[in-house]
Write a protein that holds these residues in place. Structure first.
Motif, PDB file in Angstrom:
ATOM      1  N   ALA A 422     -49.070  27.478  23.026  1.00 55.43           N
ATOM      2  CA  ALA A 422     -47.743  27.785  22.601  1.00 55.43           C
ATOM      3  C   ALA A 422     -47.112  26.386  22.277  1.00 55.43           C
ATOM      4  O   ALA A 422     -46.671  26.314  21.293  1.00 55.43           O
ATOM      5  N   GLU A 423     -47.301  25.397  23.369  1.00 54.32           N
ATOM      6  CA  GLU A 423     -46.915  24.086  22.869  1.00 54.32           C
ATOM      7  C   GLU A 423     -47.409  23.441  21.866  1.00 54.32           C
ATOM      8  O   GLU A 423     -46.899  22.747  20.807  1.00 54.32           O
ATOM      9  N   TYR A 424     -48.888  23.323  21.506  1.00 54.07           N
ATOM     10  CA  TYR A 424     -49.736  23.098  20.558  1.00 54.07           C
ATOM     11  C   TYR A 424     -49.081  23.643  19.222  1.00 54.07           C
ATOM     12  O   TYR A 424     -49.014  22.912  18.197  1.00 54.07           O
ATOM     13  N   THR A 425     -49.108  24.976  19.309  1.00 52.71           N
ATOM     14  CA  THR A 425     -48.541  25.744  17.962  1.00 52.71           C
ATOM     15  C   THR A 425     -47.243  25.264  17.447  1.00 52.71           C
ATOM     16  O   THR A 425     -46.994  24.966  16.496  1.00 52.71           O
ATOM     17  N   LEU A 426     -46.234  25.036  18.400  1.00 51.35           N
ATOM     18  CA  LEU A 426     -44.924  24.835  17.928  1.00 51.35           C
ATOM     19  C   LEU A 426     -44.729  23.326  17.565  1.00 51.35           C
ATOM     20  O   LEU A 426     -43.790  23.085  16.721  1.00 51.35           O
ATOM     21  N   ASN A 427     -45.331  22.498  18.280  1.00 48.30           N
ATOM     22  CA  ASN A 427     -45.336  21.008  18.014  1.00 48.30           C
ATOM     23  C   ASN A 427     -45.838  20.651  16.681  1.00 48.30           C
ATOM     24  O   ASN A 427     -45.573  19.652  15.746  1.00 48.30           O
ATOM     25  N   ARG A 428     -46.501  21.601  15.868  1.00 55.25           N
ATOM     26  CA  ARG A 428     -47.111  21.412  14.797  1.00 55.25           C
ATOM     27  C   ARG A 428     -46.731  22.671  13.650  1.00 55.25           C
ATOM     28  O   ARG A 428     -47.573  22.655  12.682  1.00 55.25           O
ATOM     29  N   ALA A 429     -45.679  23.086  13.903  1.00 57.34           N
ATOM     30  CA  ALA A 429     -45.174  24.135  13.213  1.00 57.34           C
ATOM     31  C   ALA A 429     -45.040  23.904  11.668  1.00 57.34           C
ATOM     32  O   ALA A 429     -45.398  24.469  10.700  1.00 57.34           O
ATOM     33  N   ASN A 430     -44.293  22.725  11.470  1.00 54.44           N
ATOM     34  CA  ASN A 430     -44.333  22.285  10.055  1.00 54.44           C
ATOM     35  C   ASN A 430     -45.649  22.095   9.316  1.00 54.44           C
ATOM     36  O   ASN A 430     -45.712  22.397   8.040  1.00 54.44           O
ATOM     37  N   GLY A 431     -46.596  21.347  10.090  1.00 55.41           N
ATOM     38  CA  GLY A 431     -47.912  21.299   9.301  1.00 55.41           C
ATOM     39  C   GLY A 431     -48.593  22.270   9.096  1.00 55.41           C
ATOM     40  O   GLY A 431     -49.543  22.474   8.131  1.00 55.41           O
ATOM     41  N   LEU A 432     -48.413  23.221   9.987  1.00 51.03           N
ATOM     42  CA  LEU A 432     -49.098  24.758   9.737  1.00 51.03           C
ATOM     43  C   LEU A 432     -48.546  25.587   8.745  1.00 51.03           C
ATOM     44  O   LEU A 432     -49.390  26.183   8.136  1.00 51.03           O
ATOM     45  N   LYS A 433     -47.238  25.038   8.210  1.00 50.19           N
ATOM     46  CA  LYS A 433     -46.658  25.922   7.190  1.00 50.19           C
ATOM     47  C   LYS A 433     -47.037  25.322   5.685  1.00 50.19           C
ATOM     48  O   LYS A 433     -46.818  26.048   4.823  1.00 50.19           O
ATOM     49  N   ALA A 434     -47.676  23.990   5.853  1.00 53.30           N
ATOM     50  CA  ALA A 434     -47.966  23.341   4.494  1.00 53.30           C
ATOM     51  C   ALA A 434     -48.601  24.203   3.332  1.00 53.30           C
ATOM     52  O   ALA A 434     -48.577  23.841   2.422  1.00 53.30           O
ATOM     53  N   PHE A 435     -49.843  24.601   3.936  1.00 53.98           N
ATOM     54  CA  PHE A 435     -50.768  25.760   3.117  1.00 53.98           C
ATOM     55  C   PHE A 435     -50.026  26.490   2.109  1.00 53.98           C
ATOM     56  O   PHE A 435     -50.556  27.115   1.043  1.00 53.98           O
ATOM     57  N   LEU A 436     -48.599  27.075   2.798  1.00 51.75           N
ATOM     58  CA  LEU A 436     -47.914  28.093   2.149  1.00 51.75           C
ATOM     59  C   LEU A 436     -47.473  27.634   0.838  1.00 51.75           C
ATOM     60  O   LEU A 436     -47.088  28.492  -0.070  1.00 51.75           O
TER      61      LEU A 436
END
Length: 530
Positions: A422-436
């Protein structure tokens, strides 16, 4: 009347207070014990989870693929097979089925080994030792022949000494003329890739190909070269690789780097390496690093570049991508952050890996969210970047939003695998949305991880580099090998072409000629393409 403790008011009150103090102390002790028990239970749970994860790594499946669940309405492959529910056949039925099996046409099994169509064919004819009839002693005539088998024959490589001899010619008529200087013309031998060295282009190409395509260390190549007829040692081979990489292959490497830096999307990853003689004074056991940089297919031919460095610091990345402006797709390493003119897109494969490690019901929910995104990406794979962005906005964005909302609102606390995911996912939320928002950006950094595998496989074979010059030569050769592979170019033939032609070109006066020697150029595709 006799006074008892219960008749004495003061003593009775003291006793009550004493009992209350003891009860309060007991409650405090119970709270402390309860707190310690809770902490111990959490610690036991975390250790149990780690033990389960380690057992899975040691004895479980190594794949990250999710278990296949049949879609709703689709049953097992065997559910519709009546043979699993019907009674045992009678003897008459068995005979009928056997006769049917005999009549059925059997398909010829395709061979999984064959020779190429262009291979030279040699026919070996076998005749009877005696063609005289044993009965009448008359001569026999041939009535036919049969090809009984075909087999592959290997012709070992052989070494040949090539002497380059320059011939000079002089005009006899001018020589006899006292008033005119005689003209002399001399043949010019091509320049060698390494001056005053016995290694020609084919030998250098073979040494580099065997090391970086077959992962055969130089010290293990020595016996093979001796068997071919070339006496040498691993130090000579190492020097040849370094010289060829520095003098000629680096020209191709630098040109590919210039072309890469004008692109706007890059994959980046890194892995450790080992260099024995380091210029920073540190021990040879200290980790050095190989970085890999890879372009995306939507921006032209694939370029893969390796870069050797003594550290994993952000300064190494800043130096290499100087002048680059755009998006870098990477994992969660902290060096990938705060670079001028650069935005970062994070990798869903790493996120999925964290949830997969949780190995629980909630962990599987996280994995399912990631799998849903990958399922969509397989459908969008062949779309143009603009169309892929539109489809992602319509179908992928709701899944990402729902996933991040679920992670944020779920009570994942502590130091267990779920909390880490959960911590890993939330800390990189902005970077994970970039492909959209950009169809050129991939969902994960797997192309870089796949590209860096040859470096890892090589490391297991040749173990270390003795010098920084050797490590740099390795990076250059790996770069050309992987870029050639990505562009369907035969690595050996490409090396042979480069090491034969480049020493005889006026590259420094006409650097644009290097464009003709890029792996995707028409000339290289025609001469070296697979």
């Amino acid at each position: 009347m006799v006074n008892t403790p219960f008749n004495n008011g003061n003593q009775y009150e003291k006793l009550i207070r004493l009992l209350e103090e003891q009860l309060a102390y007991s409650n405090l002790q119970n709270k402390d014990l309860s707190k310690k028990l809770d902490q111990s239970a959490k610690q036991i749970e975390a250790l149990t989870e780690q033990l389960r994860h380690l057992n899975k790594q040691l004895f479980g499946s190594k794949t990250e693929k999710a278990k296949y669940n049949a879609p709703e309405g689709q049953s097992s492959l065997f559910d519709d097979d009546q043979s699993f529910s019907e009674p045992e056949p009678t003897e008459e039925q068995s005979q009928q089925s056997i006769s049917y099996t005999v009549v059925r046409k059997v398909q010829k099994k395709k061979r999984n080994d064959s020779l190429h169509d262009g291979i030279e064919v040699e026919a070996v004819h076998h005749y009877p030792k005696n063609t005289t009839c044993d009965c009448c002693q008359g001569p026999m005539i041939e009535i036919g022949s049969t090809v009984v088998r075909e087999e592959a024959e290997f012709i070992p490589a052989r070494m040949k000494k090539v002497q380059h001899i320059e011939h000079a010619y002089e005009c006899k008529n001018c020589k006899d003329d006292a008033f005119q200087k005689a003209q002399i013309k001399r043949g010019k031998a091509p320049q060698a890739p390494i001056q005053r060295s016995i290694a020609g282009p084919s030998v250098l190409a073979k040494v580099i190909y065997d090391k970086f395509a077959q992962y055969l260390p130089l010290y293990r190549q020595v016996k093979e070269w001796v068997r071919y007829g070339l006496n040498t040692n691993d130090k000579n081979l190492s020097n040849w690789v370094i010289r060829a990489a520095h003098d000629w292959l680096s020209l191709i490497y630098e040109r590919m780097k210039q072309l890469m830096m004008v692109k706007s999307v890059l994959h980046i990853d890194e892995t450790y390496a080992q260099i024995i003689n380091r210029s920073d004074g540190k021990s040879g056991q200290t980790n050095a690093y190989n970085w890999v940089f890879r372009s995306v297919p939507s921006q032209g031919p694939i370029i893969t570049l390796f870069h050797s460095s003594l550290s994993r610091a952000r300064s190494v990345l800043e130096s290499f991508v100087e002048g680059f402006s755009g998006t870098i797709i990477c994992d969660g390493y902290s060096a990938y952050d705060k670079l001028k003119g650069v935005t970062f897109a994070n990798c869903f494969a790493h996120v999925r890996r964290y949830w997969l490690k949780a190995d629980s019901k909630n962990g599987q929910i996280g994995v399912n969210y990631c799998d849903d995104l990958y399922r969509l990406e397989r459908q969008f794979r062949h779309l143009s970047p603009s169309k892929r962005r539109k489809e992602r906005q319509k179908y992928s964005k709701p899944i990402v939003d729902k996933f991040l909302e679920w992670v944020e609102t779920s009570p994942f606390y502590g130091k267990n695998a779920l909390a880490k995911a959960a911590e890993y996912t939330l800390n990189r939320a902005n970077g994970l949305k970039a492909f959209l928002y950009d169809g050129r950006i991939e969902l994960d950094n797997n192309p870089a991880e796949n590209a860096i595998r040859p470096s890892v496989v090589g490391r297991k074979n040749w173990i270390h580099s003795v010098s920084e010059a050797g490590a740099k030569a390795n990076a250059i050769c790996l770069s050309i090998a992987e870029t050639a592979k990505a562009n369907n170019v035969d690595f050996y033939r490409y090396l042979l072409k480069l090491l034969t032609d480049l020493p005889n070109l006026d590259i420094y006066q006409n650097p644009e000629v290097l464009n003709q020697y890029m792996p995707w150029s028409k000339m290289i595709q025609a001469e070296c393409g697979n």
